[in-house]
Write a protein that holds these residues in place. Structure first.
Motif, PDB file in Angstrom:
ATOM      1  N   MET A   1       0.837  -1.193   0.000  1.00 47.79           N
ATOM      2  CA  MET A   1       0.000   0.000   0.000  1.00 47.79           C
ATOM      3  C   MET A   1       0.876   1.248   0.000  1.00 47.79           C
ATOM      4  N   LYS A   2       0.416   2.269  -0.692  1.00 50.98           N
ATOM      5  CA  LYS A   2       1.128   3.548  -0.708  1.00 50.98           C
ATOM      6  C   LYS A   2       0.584   4.426   0.414  1.00 50.98           C
ATOM      7  N   ILE A   3       1.473   4.794   1.334  1.00 51.26           N
ATOM      8  CA  ILE A   3       1.081   5.593   2.491  1.00 51.26           C
ATOM      9  C   ILE A   3       1.896   6.879   2.507  1.00 51.26           C
ATOM     10  N   ALA A   4       1.216   8.003   2.603  1.00 54.26           N
ATOM     11  CA  ALA A   4       1.894   9.294   2.725  1.00 54.26           C
ATOM     12  C   ALA A   4       1.771   9.780   4.161  1.00 54.26           C
ATOM     13  N   SER A   5       2.853  10.283   4.704  1.00 57.50           N
ATOM     14  CA  SER A   5       2.815  10.939   6.005  1.00 57.50           C
ATOM     15  C   SER A   5       3.066  12.419   5.788  1.00 57.50           C
ATOM     16  N   ILE A   6       2.010  13.204   5.923  1.00 57.06           N
ATOM     17  CA  ILE A   6       2.174  14.657   5.861  1.00 57.06           C
ATOM     18  C   ILE A   6       2.536  15.108   7.265  1.00 57.06           C
ATOM     19  N   LEU A  22       7.286  -2.896   7.264  1.00 55.93           N
ATOM     20  CA  LEU A  22       6.356  -3.977   6.929  1.00 55.93           C
ATOM     21  C   LEU A  22       6.154  -4.133   5.433  1.00 55.93           C
ATOM     22  N   GLY A  23       6.834  -3.306   4.642  1.00 54.23           N
ATOM     23  CA  GLY A  23       6.772  -3.448   3.191  1.00 54.23           C
ATOM     24  C   GLY A  23       5.892  -2.450   2.478  1.00 54.23           C
ATOM     25  N   HIS A  24       5.257  -1.540   3.209  1.00 57.75           N
ATOM     26  CA  HIS A  24       4.465  -0.497   2.560  1.00 57.75           C
ATOM     27  C   HIS A  24       5.389   0.552   1.947  1.00 57.75           C
ATOM     28  N   ASP A  25       4.939   1.180   0.880  1.00 53.04           N
ATOM     29  CA  ASP A  25       5.676   2.286   0.265  1.00 53.04           C
ATOM     30  C   ASP A  25       5.264   3.579   0.951  1.00 53.04           C
ATOM     31  N   VAL A  26       6.224   4.276   1.526  1.00 52.19           N
ATOM     32  CA  VAL A  26       5.944   5.448   2.356  1.00 52.19           C
ATOM     33  C   VAL A  26       6.591   6.683   1.741  1.00 52.19           C
ATOM     34  N   GLY A  61      -0.190   9.086  -1.913  1.00 52.72           N
ATOM     35  CA  GLY A  61      -0.736   8.151  -0.936  1.00 52.72           C
ATOM     36  C   GLY A  61      -2.141   7.665  -1.240  1.00 52.72           C
ATOM     37  N   GLU A  62      -2.342   6.361  -1.098  1.00 54.36           N
ATOM     38  CA  GLU A  62      -3.707   5.827  -1.045  1.00 54.36           C
ATOM     39  C   GLU A  62      -4.302   6.130   0.328  1.00 54.36           C
ATOM     40  N   VAL A  63      -3.435   6.053   1.332  1.00 56.03           N
ATOM     41  CA  VAL A  63      -3.762   6.440   2.694  1.00 56.03           C
ATOM     42  C   VAL A  63      -2.818   7.569   3.080  1.00 56.03           C
ATOM     43  N   ILE A  64      -3.366   8.616   3.704  1.00 54.61           N
ATOM     44  CA  ILE A  64      -2.563   9.778   4.075  1.00 54.61           C
ATOM     45  C   ILE A  64      -2.674   9.984   5.579  1.00 54.61           C
ATOM     46  N   LEU A  65      -1.541  10.024   6.248  1.00 55.31           N
ATOM     47  CA  LEU A  65      -1.494  10.324   7.678  1.00 55.31           C
ATOM     48  C   LEU A  65      -1.279  11.826   7.841  1.00 55.31           C
ATOM     49  N   LEU A  66      -2.170  12.478   8.570  1.00 54.62           N
ATOM     50  CA  LEU A  66      -2.012  13.898   8.876  1.00 54.62           C
ATOM     51  C   LEU A  66      -1.414  14.000  10.267  1.00 54.62           C
ATOM     52  N   ALA A  67      -0.139  14.379  10.323  1.00 55.13           N
ATOM     53  CA  ALA A  67       0.604  14.380  11.592  1.00 55.13           C
ATOM     54  C   ALA A  67       1.388  15.677  11.703  1.00 55.13           C
ATOM     55  N   VAL A  68       0.652  16.783  11.804  1.00 54.95           N
ATOM     56  CA  VAL A  68       1.284  18.104  11.885  1.00 54.95           C
ATOM     57  C   VAL A  68       0.789  18.825  13.138  1.00 54.95           C
ATOM     58  N   ILE A  87      -8.147   7.979   1.893  1.00 59.46           N
ATOM     59  CA  ILE A  87      -8.314   7.830   3.334  1.00 59.46           C
ATOM     60  C   ILE A  87      -7.329   8.764   4.035  1.00 59.46           C
ATOM     61  N   LEU A  88      -7.851   9.637   4.869  1.00 64.88           N
ATOM     62  CA  LEU A  88      -7.016  10.576   5.618  1.00 64.88           C
ATOM     63  C   LEU A  88      -7.094  10.215   7.099  1.00 64.88           C
ATOM     64  N   ILE A  89      -5.972   9.806   7.675  1.00 67.20           N
ATOM     65  CA  ILE A  89      -5.915   9.490   9.100  1.00 67.20           C
ATOM     66  C   ILE A  89      -5.547  10.756   9.854  1.00 67.20           C
ATOM     67  N   ASN A  90      -6.454  11.222  10.673  1.00 66.68           N
ATOM     68  CA  ASN A  90      -6.225  12.442  11.441  1.00 66.68           C
ATOM     69  C   ASN A  90      -5.708  12.092  12.824  1.00 66.68           C
ATOM     70  N   CYS A  91      -4.422  12.339  13.064  1.00 66.78           N
ATOM     71  CA  CYS A  91      -3.874  12.102  14.410  1.00 66.78           C
ATOM     72  C   CYS A  91      -3.441  13.410  15.072  1.00 66.78           C
ATOM     73  N   THR A  92      -3.991  14.543  14.575  1.00 69.15           N
ATOM     74  CA  THR A  92      -3.664  15.831  15.177  1.00 69.15           C
ATOM     75  C   THR A  92      -4.464  16.041  16.456  1.00 69.15           C
ATOM     76  N   ASN A  93      -3.970  16.908  17.305  1.00 66.97           N
ATOM     77  CA  ASN A  93      -4.669  17.287  18.532  1.00 66.97           C
ATOM     78  C   ASN A  93      -4.643  18.806  18.682  1.00 66.97           C
ATOM     79  N   ARG A  94      -5.687  19.329  19.307  1.00 64.17           N
ATOM     80  CA  ARG A  94      -5.714  20.749  19.672  1.00 64.17           C
ATOM     81  C   ARG A  94      -5.854  20.852  21.175  1.00 64.17           C
ATOM     82  N   TYR A  95      -5.336  21.924  21.742  1.00 67.20           N
ATOM     83  CA  TYR A  95      -5.402  22.118  23.187  1.00 67.20           C
ATOM     84  C   TYR A  95      -5.980  23.490  23.535  1.00 67.20           C
TER      85      TYR A  95
END
Length: 208
Positions: A1-6, A22-26, A61-68, A87-95
């Motif tokens: 799978m093609k995964i982008a980490s923004i 694990l063999g994914h293209d990042v 990315g087929e799957v995009i990680l949002l980590a900013v 698919i956008l994975i949102n792992c951001t947090n606000r405080y």
């Protein structure tokens, strides 16, 4: 799978390294993909990793990680452009009292947003193995197929995915985890984690 980490900070780097191993293209998306820091990250990640601009990563990315960081979310998603069902994975947090989930859903153009990884410190993502069991990664989303893909990516890196349902339920989970963090982190440090224990449902034939 093609995964982008923004984002290539602690969260993006930890997950990108795990998936590449694990063999994914990042592809790590950065405003400066040729910086010395990114070159070092690529060396550490291995041959399955590359770097590009934010727009290049979003296209890749087929799957995009949002980590900013929270203040960068709006500009980064504008640079990413139309995500066209990705698919956008949102792992951001606000405080600051605002919802990081609502913000990303509003700004991500045509993305299938899944909320995940934001309840765990990056140290746990980098090394999720515990003698007592498996750490839980909570996720939520309105698209069951997208959530299933993210759950599989969670399982692959050695975490236990628990889908809590929609955004309203995730907001309650975030509140509970935030309360526990304030109590437990001073005692156990950043690498403590939680595990949801549940009994396996009995087979239909066994209860007849």
């Amino acid at each position: 799978m093609k995964i982008a980490s923004i984002g290539s900070g602690h969260m993006g780097a930890a997950l990108g390294k795990r998936w590449a191993a694990l063999g994914h293209d990042v592809m790590f998306g950065s405003r400066d993909p040729h910086s010395e820091r990114i070159k070092l990250l690529l060396e550490e990640t291995g041959s399955n990793a590359q770097a590009g601009t934010i727009s290049e990563a979003a296209s890749f990315g087929e799957v995009i990680l949002l980590a900013v960081l929270p203040d960068a979310v709006e500009q980064v998603l504008a640079e990413a452009g139309d995500l066209d069902g990705k698919i956008l994975i949102n792992c951001t947090n606000r405080y600051d009292g605002r919802s990081a989930d609502e913000e990303v859903r509003r700004l991500a153009q045509n993305a299938r947003v899944v909320r995940a990884f934001h309840t765990l410190p990056w140290e746990v993502l980098a090394n999720p193995q515990y003698e007592q069991g498996t750490a839980t990664a909570f996720l939520s989303g309105d698209d069951p197929a997208a959530a299933a893909v993210v759950a599989r990516l969670i399982t692959e890196i050695g975490l236990d995915p628990v889908d809590v349902g929609g955004p309203d339920r995730m907001a309650k989970v975030e509140t509970a985890i935030g309360t526990l963090w304030g109590v437990l982190a001073p005692r156990f440090g950043r690498e403590y984690s939680l595990s949801v224990l549940r009994r396996q449902e009995p087979e239909a034939d066994a209860i007849r």
